[in-house]
Scaffold this motif. Structure first.
Motif, PDB file in Angstrom:
ATOM      1  N   GLN A 231     -43.911  47.051  57.361  1.00 35.67           N
ATOM      2  CA  GLN A 231     -44.330  45.708  57.757  1.00 35.67           C
ATOM      3  C   GLN A 231     -45.846  45.678  57.715  1.00 35.67           C
ATOM      4  O   GLN A 231     -46.516  46.267  58.559  1.00 35.67           O
ATOM      5  N   GLY A 232     -46.386  45.022  56.706  1.00 33.63           N
ATOM      6  CA  GLY A 232     -47.829  45.042  56.512  1.00 33.63           C
ATOM      7  C   GLY A 232     -48.295  46.453  56.213  1.00 33.63           C
ATOM      8  O   GLY A 232     -47.760  47.129  55.327  1.00 33.63           O
ATOM      9  N   ARG A 233     -49.287  46.900  56.966  1.00 37.38           N
ATOM     10  CA  ARG A 233     -49.819  48.249  56.762  1.00 37.38           C
ATOM     11  C   ARG A 233     -49.001  49.308  57.486  1.00 37.38           C
ATOM     12  O   ARG A 233     -49.244  50.501  57.324  1.00 37.38           O
TER      13      ARG A 233
END
Length: 224
Positions: free
Chosen positions: A66-68
């Motif tokens: 999730q994202g980074r």
């Protein structure tokens, strides 16, 4: 036969204390990052990453991005139940403690095992549902009784909904050393407990804490 080697491999993976601590931290059903799991295990991040790679290869974990951030979680409720059972067996054959299971009194009473209720309240609930023949138990097998659909429908729980998982499954309880209820029904009952605000999840803990009115409501519905 592949079953023997697979079981032996799983046992070897769980047997390492750091890996066992990581897996135990994930039995609450919350996905965690490698850094968070390193803290749980008391090891460095590179060491934690090495352990996590082995657990991924062993099929015990899933990974989501999730994202980074990358989050690790248990591969499913059966893995969570297996981890609780292995912990219980390890304590039973290892150095003796006066009482098995978690030292935290709240955790002993009620806690989350992946997505269902565990602890003394959960074991008592399963026993009562079997006594009332809402559920039928034979050895380790649990199945719905003839009146189960109408019983749970009155509580807003659909036991006939199609799912890949079993509706009922016995899960060996870490502290009580007897079975509590897992499967989609076990998960639905925990969801109801939280939705009705009979209990809350303790922050940063697997403990499920009932309010006094909530305990009375739970006992009226599931233990009467």
């Amino acid at each position: 036969m592949r079953e023997g080697p697979d079981i032996a491999r799983i046992a070897s993976l769980v047997g390492d204390p750091a890996r066992a601590n990581m897996l135990t931290a994930l039995t609450g059903g919350t996905a965690l990052t490698a850094s968070e799991l390193a803290l749980e295990a008391g090891v460095s991040l590179p060491t934690a990453s090495s352990h996590l790679s082995k657990l991924m290869e062993g099929g015990l974990l899933t990974l989501a991005s999730q994202g980074r951030h990358r989050y690790y979680g248990l591969a499913g409720p059966q893995v969570a139940g297996m981890i609780e059972a292995i912990i219980g067996v390890a304590e039973a054959v290892g150095p003796k403690r006066v009482r098995p299971g978690p030292r935290d009194a709240a955790m002993r009473v009620a806690r989350v095992c992946y997505d269902h209720l565990a602890g003394e309240q959960a074991v008592a609930m399963l026993d009562r549902l079997v006594d009332r023949k809402v559920l039928l138990r034979h050895d380790r097998e649990i199945r719905l009784g003839p009146a189960a659909a109408s019983h749970f429908s009155a509580l807003g729980i659909d036991v006939e909904a199609k799912a890949r998982r079993p509706v009922c499954r016995a899960c060996l309880d870490w502290s009580v050393r007897r079975s509590h209820l897992a499967g989609t029904l076990g998960a639905a009952i925990l969801d109801k407990i939280i939705a009705e605000k009979w209990a809350r999840r303790e922050k940063d803990s697997r403990a499920v804490v009932f309010s006094p009115p909530g305990r009375q409501a739970f006992e009226k519905v599931f233990l009467a």
